[in-house]
Design an enzyme around this catalytic site. Structure first.
Site, PDB file in Angstrom:
ATOM      1  N   HIS A  17      24.728  83.946  -9.440  1.00  0.00           N
ATOM      2  CA  HIS A  17      24.745  83.611  -8.019  1.00  0.00           C
ATOM      3  C   HIS A  17      26.035  82.898  -7.653  1.00  0.00           C
ATOM      4  O   HIS A  17      26.747  82.398  -8.517  1.00  0.00           O
ATOM      5  CB  HIS A  17      23.561  82.695  -7.676  1.00  0.00           C
ATOM      6  CG  HIS A  17      23.594  81.411  -8.428  1.00  0.00           C
ATOM      7  ND1 HIS A  17      23.172  81.323  -9.754  1.00  0.00           N
ATOM      8  CD2 HIS A  17      24.028  80.169  -8.094  1.00  0.00           C
ATOM      9  CE1 HIS A  17      23.342  80.088 -10.182  1.00  0.00           C
ATOM     10  NE2 HIS A  17      23.865  79.361  -9.191  1.00  0.00           N
ATOM     11  N   HIS A  53      32.580  81.062  -6.623  1.00  0.00           N
ATOM     12  CA  HIS A  53      32.586  81.615  -7.973  1.00  0.00           C
ATOM     13  C   HIS A  53      31.171  81.994  -8.414  1.00  0.00           C
ATOM     14  O   HIS A  53      30.189  81.561  -7.821  1.00  0.00           O
ATOM     15  CB  HIS A  53      33.182  80.615  -8.967  1.00  0.00           C
ATOM     16  CG  HIS A  53      32.307  79.427  -9.202  1.00  0.00           C
ATOM     17  ND1 HIS A  53      32.246  78.358  -8.312  1.00  0.00           N
ATOM     18  CD2 HIS A  53      31.434  79.120 -10.211  1.00  0.00           C
ATOM     19  CE1 HIS A  53      31.378  77.470  -8.775  1.00  0.00           C
ATOM     20  NE2 HIS A  53      30.875  77.902  -9.924  1.00  0.00           N
TER      21      HIS A  53
END
Length: 172
Positions: A34, A117
């Site tokens: 995620h 990220h």
């Protein structure tokens, strides 16, 4: 109860991230790959989480679906030994993050600057980090997809995370 707000990427990108996470990320079994929009926050008040969900619905309406581009392997070392797919920042990601940290939301400043990220390795020793980072950087990444939703998650007693509610981006 603990909550967080994330974007889950496509199955293709999740599969690629998981090919590394199953070996190098102790959180592999607790949450799918995620991009974190809002780090963990706590509330035990059902009314408060419903109010937060209403605010998230309004935030989602402000942003159209957008392009998510993962374009390189990077690391947070020396702060910590995390290796990740770097995601190109864009106005939508920045706006979502900022809105979820604004005074009208929960008002808590983020602990770190926002670096979009997807983590693929963490909690590595220095030597392990150096080896894994070196080999992953050689392979690289080049992935693009359209993101049209984000998710409010809650943490279960066993430490795993599950979706509380999903919010679609856009005016409809």
């Amino acid at each position: 109860m603990n909550y967080g707000i994330v974007i889950f990427p496509s199955k293709k990108l999740q599969d690629l991230a998981n090919s590394y996470r199953k070996r190098y990320d102790p959180h592999y079994a607790l949450i799918p790959p995620h991009l974190t929009l809002r780090n963990v926050f706590s509330t035990d008040d059902d009314g408060h989480i419903k109010e937060i969900a209403d605010k998230l619905r309004n935030i989602a309406k402000k942003y159209d679906p957008f392009n998510l581009k993962a374009y390189k392997i990077s690391s947070f070392q020396p702060v910590n030994n995390v290796i990740y797919f770097k995601v190109d920042s864009n106005p939508e990601l920045e706006g979502l993050h900022n809105d979820m940290h604004g005074p009208e939301f929960l008002g808590l400043e983020p602990e770190y600057a926002f670096v979009p990220h997807i983590t693929v390795a963490q909690k590595l020793s220095n030597d392990e980090h150096s080896d894994v980072y070196g080999s992953l950087r050689m392979m690289g990444i080049d992935h693009e997809e359209i993101v049209d939703r984000f998710h409010l998650l809650y943490q279960l007693e066993n430490g795993s995370w599950t979706v509380y509610e999903t919010f679609r981006l856009g005016k409809d």
